[in-house]
Design an enzyme around this catalytic site. Sequence first.
Site: not given
Ligand code: ZN
Length: 659
Positions: A418-419, A423
């Site tokens: 996710h990170e 992103h």
């Molecule tokens: Zn996030």
Amino acid sequence: MNSKLNISKLCIGNSFKQLSLREMMYAYYLSQAAWAGAKITMKQRSPESIKIFNLLLSFFRLHRDGKIKVGNVNPQNWGNLVNYAAMFFGNLGNYNSFTGTKFVPEIPKNEFIKLLPTSLVQQFNEISEVMYSSSPEQLGDYISNGGMTTYHSANITPEDAELAQRFMVSQKLNAENTRLLKRDLEKDYIITVASIQSPPPQVFEFEDKRFIIIKGDYSVELKEVNEHLKKAIGYTANLNQKGMLTNFIQSFETGNIDFHKAGQRIWIKDHSPNVETIIGFIESYEDPAGSRAEFEFMVALVDKKMSDRFQQLVANATKLLPLLPWSADFEKEKFQSPDFTSINVLTFATPGIPSGINLPNYDDIRGNEGFKNVSLANIIQASNSGSINNRIQFIPQQFQEVFGKYRTIAFEMQTGLHELLGHGSGKLLGPKDIENLNNPITGKPITTCYKDGETWSGLFGSLSNAAEECRAECISLYFSGHDIVHSIFNVGTPQDARQIHWISWYWMVWAGLKSLEVYSPDKQKWNQAHSQARFAILQVLLEAGGDLVKITESGPDGLEISLDQNKIDTNGFPAIRVFLEKLGVYKATADVQALTELFNKYSSPTELMLKYREIIIKGKRPRTIFVQPNVQIYQNGVRLVEYDLTPEGIIDSFLDRYK
Ligand code: ZN
């Protein structure tokens, strides 16, 4: 109160043992400073908090030493008193950190009195009335509105606060470490500044009023904080840490916020230290005027194993990113991994521990020099556990074991994906980028893009956070079954890998369902971006068909959710692929209209979902109180002392902390 306490441990695993002795000493002195500073925080919660704290500390110390006999008091009353103390210590005061409402002991006053030794009777009498009164009920509102705040005297109105704000701006003063008081004469305002030094007051005339600045607020506590910080300097790992602590010390000494800003400027340059810290008057949520800040102090340890895995993910980005459902035209030429660290909290002296931190709050530093984005892994883990008596809410009995066994590793993997790839991926297209480029969804030429000065959050406004979190969460699902990712996270046998893949998806829909508790039907508004994002994913997967996701009104929690492992490849993955493509392309092409329509469609709860929400709210557990360990000097070394996961464990940890 007994059944309402939800106590969790701060799991720091092997992180502490992996530190060098020097780092342990650094963590020790910082933790000492943190708990010294907690007395400021308590004073900021309510005027009575510090007095209740002293009473409870003395009372339970005498009890631990065998000098208070519980004999005549019924066990339920005793339990209520123990719970009150644990709640109080866990929230650093008598206001709940999550709801901001006041809580009072459930043991009747006359029963409490029976337990008191003569030495504590006077102390008790002085505060018992306010301790047992449920008003003022709400923290963070003007006292003139019936609320509770210690940042302003009782006679301060919102207009007074605005006037003071204008005055402070005119003098280029920061409000974070101040309080605002008004003398009855009406003409005099006093601004107190937290500092050790107390030079003669300064007097100013402003808009026909008199402002008097008095330094020296919280001087006793700050002096203690600084004594520990000065010792910590001897164990810093580098010049950045030394410079940062030196500035913080100066700021507490003088009350000058510029030193604190200078310290935070250096702090953002101290990348992924083994021992991370946050110190000072940081968050202003509780000031009704929104500018005076609560003192907080965190000490955390980098999770070396996790950091290592995150680095490997970044190193493999070139192999993974091309698999995303968009062409290279929609990706940056060179992958830039976002500044992200995962840490485990060792000590956090604050009423309520957050799960992530993005600091500094000073806009001039954030805008020009950067910030740190830190995820507090052990806090997230504890709050995601959702267990009551070892049973995970809303998970059918037959899946409890497998869900419990794999969710931690699944969640670690999901966080990294996710990170970093979430992103970190994607590109915002400018006018040059869209020349001769077709929209992969419509097949037609792209007409929208980011013009000079336009930004993602600027264009998409309140939608931007939730939509971006959703894109990142989809990417984590997208890669959760990939071999490269499985080998980086060392998932074990092929059977384990299969289960982890399943539980990653299962966790997501479970979290999506639980998200409903932060949706407010009255305002038709989501109060949390990640929750909205996960709910949208749940909706997409419900729509994916094949009974991939099933929600039924059954089981001990009134609701059960399951996700069919065999339908992930056939129904789940294709649905997420299509949804992710849209999220990615609409973001890249600044297509506000399309993204708004798409996202509103999937994140608006239906009637049925609102009914589920009622069931979820009914079973909602109170916010977690953490039992924090203590760091102690022990026979030429440093040791970590941990406590029972009980109200008594919390009390014990505080008795050891404040000798
Ligand atoms: Zn996030």
